[in-house]
Design an enzyme around this catalytic site. Structure first.
Site, short mmCIF file in Angstrom:
data_model
loop_
_atom_site.label_atom_id
_atom_site.label_comp_id
_atom_site.label_asym_id
_atom_site.label_seq_id
_atom_site.Cartn_x
_atom_site.Cartn_y
_atom_site.Cartn_z
N GLU A 22 0.84 -1.20 0.00
CA GLU A 22 0.00 0.00 0.00
C GLU A 22 0.87 1.26 0.00
O GLU A 22 0.62 2.20 -0.74
CB GLU A 22 -0.94 -0.02 1.22
CG GLU A 22 -2.01 1.04 1.17
CD GLU A 22 -2.95 0.99 2.38
OE1 GLU A 22 -2.76 0.10 3.24
OE2 GLU A 22 -3.86 1.82 2.45
N ALA A 61 -7.81 3.00 9.12
CA ALA A 61 -7.25 2.00 10.02
C ALA A 61 -5.73 1.92 9.97
O ALA A 61 -5.13 1.32 10.85
CB ALA A 61 -7.86 0.62 9.71
#
Ligand SMILES: *[C@@H]1O[C@H](CO)[C@@H](O)[C@H](O)[C@H]1NC(C)=O
Ligand SMILES: *[C@@H]1O[C@H](CO)[C@@H](O)[C@H](O)[C@H]1NC(C)=O
Ligand SMILES: *[C@@H]1O[C@H](CO)[C@@H](O)[C@H](O)[C@H]1NC(C)=O
Length: 492
Positions: free
Chosen positions: A163, A204
């Protein structure tokens, strides 16, 4: 030479020039039609912890390996929670987003349009908590995506490191830092170009990525080759340090110190604002289960009252970061994680941008301005905030917390200081394309997109075009010379 002869020659050259112009423009028009075998498309579903965003990208088919070619056609925000908790409304909203995609891509290209789903920290947490359930969620998404007319590729949980890296690729791809066209129209590595670091803040997790010196090593350093150049990228993803999970950590911290006495004072929430939250919303998360007080029973609720206290808020938020532990000779961000010193410019997007934007701190500002703006925002009571800001209550009450979170992670965690804070650029898009890991992810996987039909050969080469252009310029100059000579002869 007689005047008549000169005029005739001039007229001849003029006509010849016009003929060349017509020839060139005909070729240009033809070239244009030959050059466009069409656009190609790719779809990425960014399945975040609190919601899913569908991005549609497009690029000219024959240039797919060039840099800076991919742009965002459209994006669609799926309503409701993330894929880990899909309800009927979210499914309907997802289906309507996919209908939008079907109408945005020409029908004959549906089959050749690749579609990917990448799930991030929300699903990483569910996988930790309940592997079977996270597999079920992915399977149901895969089944749904396979039922669409597109070319289904992958629906999986991407790692935090992926990511971070894909975010870094997106930032630098959009800013043209990998390749540029030189004056001879060839792609070259920009001379002396620096890459830009990437700061992503989700619900998150949060990611940092930047090009580190080539001698930096460790598990958070990845060597990647792009367009023939090798980069040594430092990237770390902090699970549970997304904006929402970190806010739960803050609440958990307050609950712990209250020893169960209610109501609990919250220095980051505004004076005059009170709210009640279920214990499950605080301690039901993987990110807070380790700090659940022994006296806590499921079903308990907690009431909070805001205090608008900037100094107490800052020290409270700092408590969720371990800024002391570091066994790699002081080169740490927080929680004992190794990080080489930050260098160069940084793009801070997603949650970083939304927080800065709410406080009118978009773009680049000084650290002092960030702090003083945050300070006065955090001093306002609920009534003043409501009067001054047109933001929904749910978000407005939390911006003091999130500004302190951003300040703390950047200044105390990553060690941005008064000297390099201005190298942070808080943005959400570049040239109307969102800054998000999804673009870098699609680019990285794009060698899986089947090659388009063979390119149609151009009727003329670049060099023939240059010769025609040269001929045209020469004729124009000669014509003008003859005209001037003629006029001079006539008048003198
Ligand atoms: C782009 O690169 C890939 C992998 O090298 C290759 O298969 C593909 O044909 C290239 N596409 C074009 C349009 O050059
Ligand atoms: C799907 O994506 C994941 C994560 O990027 C990767 O590990 C996996 O190999 C991919 N699977 C396929 C079939 O491409
Ligand atoms: C932020 O600003 C406040 C008020 O101006 C000041 O008291 C505080 O020391 C500043 N904090 C930092 C880290 O500069």
């Amino acid at each position: 030479m007689t005047t008549k002869l000169a005029t005739a020659i001039a007229a001849f050259f003029l006509l010849a020039s016009i003929a060349v112009i017509i020839a060139i423009s005909t070729v240009q028009v033809k070239q244009k039609t030959y050059i466009s075998p069409g656009l190609k498309y790719g779809i990425v579903l960014d399945a975040g912890s609190s919601r899913t965003t569908v991005y549609l990208y497009q690029w000219p088919a024959e240039k797919e390996n060039n840099t800076g070619i991919v742009t965002q056609t459209t994006k669609c925000q799926v309503k409701g929670p993330g894929i880990s908790e899909m309800n009927l409304e979210a499914w309907n909203s997802l289906k309507s987003c996919m209908e939008d995609m079907k109408s945005a891509v020409p029908p004959h290209q549906h089959k050749s349009t690749a579609i990917f789903l990448g799930a991030t920290a929300g699903m990483r947490l569910l996988q930790q908590k309940n592997k079977g359930e996270s597999n079920n969620v992915l399977t149901s998404m895969q089944d749904y995506l396979r039922s669409l007319p597109f070319d289904f590729h992958n629906a999986s949980i991407i790692s935090g490191q992926e990511e971070g890296l894909y975010g870094w690729i997106t930032v630098n791809y959009l800013m043209g830092n990998f390749l540029e066209k030189n004056i001879w129209n060839a792609w070259v590595h920009p001379h002396g170009a620096q890459t830009v670091g990437s700061l992503d803040l989700g619900g998150a997790s949060t990611q940092i990525a930047f090009a580190a010196p080539s001698d930096a090593t460790g598990e958070d350093l990845i060597k990647i080759s792009l367009y023939g150049y090798e980069y040594n990228v430092y990237t770390h993803s902090f699970l549970c340090y997304g904006k929402n999970e970190a806010e739960k950590k803050v609440l958990a911290e307050l609950v712990k110190t209250s020893s169960g006495r209610l109501p609990i004072n919250h220095p980051c929430y505004p004076l005059g604002y009170t709210f009640i939250i279920s214990g499950e919303d605080v301690f039901g998360s993987e990110c807070t289960k380790n700090v659940t007080p022994v006296w806590y029973n499921t079903g308990k609720t907690f009431s909070f009252i805001g205090q608008s206290d900037p100094a107490k808020c800052k020290s409270l938020v700092m408590k969720i970061f371990d800024l002391r532990t570091c066994n790699t000779t002081g080169k740490c961000s927080f929680n004992g994680i190794y990080q080489p010193p930050v260098t160069g410019d940084f793009m801070a997007y997603a949650g970083f941008y939304y927080t800065a934007g709410a406080l009118d701190l978009k773009g680049s500002n000084s650290l002092e301005k960030f702090n003083s703006t945050m300070w006065s925002f955090c001093s306002m009571d609920w009534k003043t905030l409501k009067k001054n800001y047109n933001i929904t209550d749910k978000h407005l009450k939390s911006y003091c917390y999130s500004a302190n979170y951003v300040h703390t992670i950047l200044a105390d965690g990553y060690k941005f200081n008064a000297d390099n804070w201005e190298k942070l650029d808080f943005q959400k898009e570049v040239n109307n394309t969102s800054i998000a890991w999804s673009l870098g992810y699609m680019l990285a996987q794009s060698n899986m997109i089947p090659a388009e039909a063979k390119l149609v050969k151009l009727p003329i080469s670049n060099s023939v075009f240059v010769v025609l252009l040269f001929l045209f310029s020469a004729l124009t100059i000669i014509t003008l010379t003859f005209l001037i000579i003629t006029l001079v002869r006539i008048f003198y």
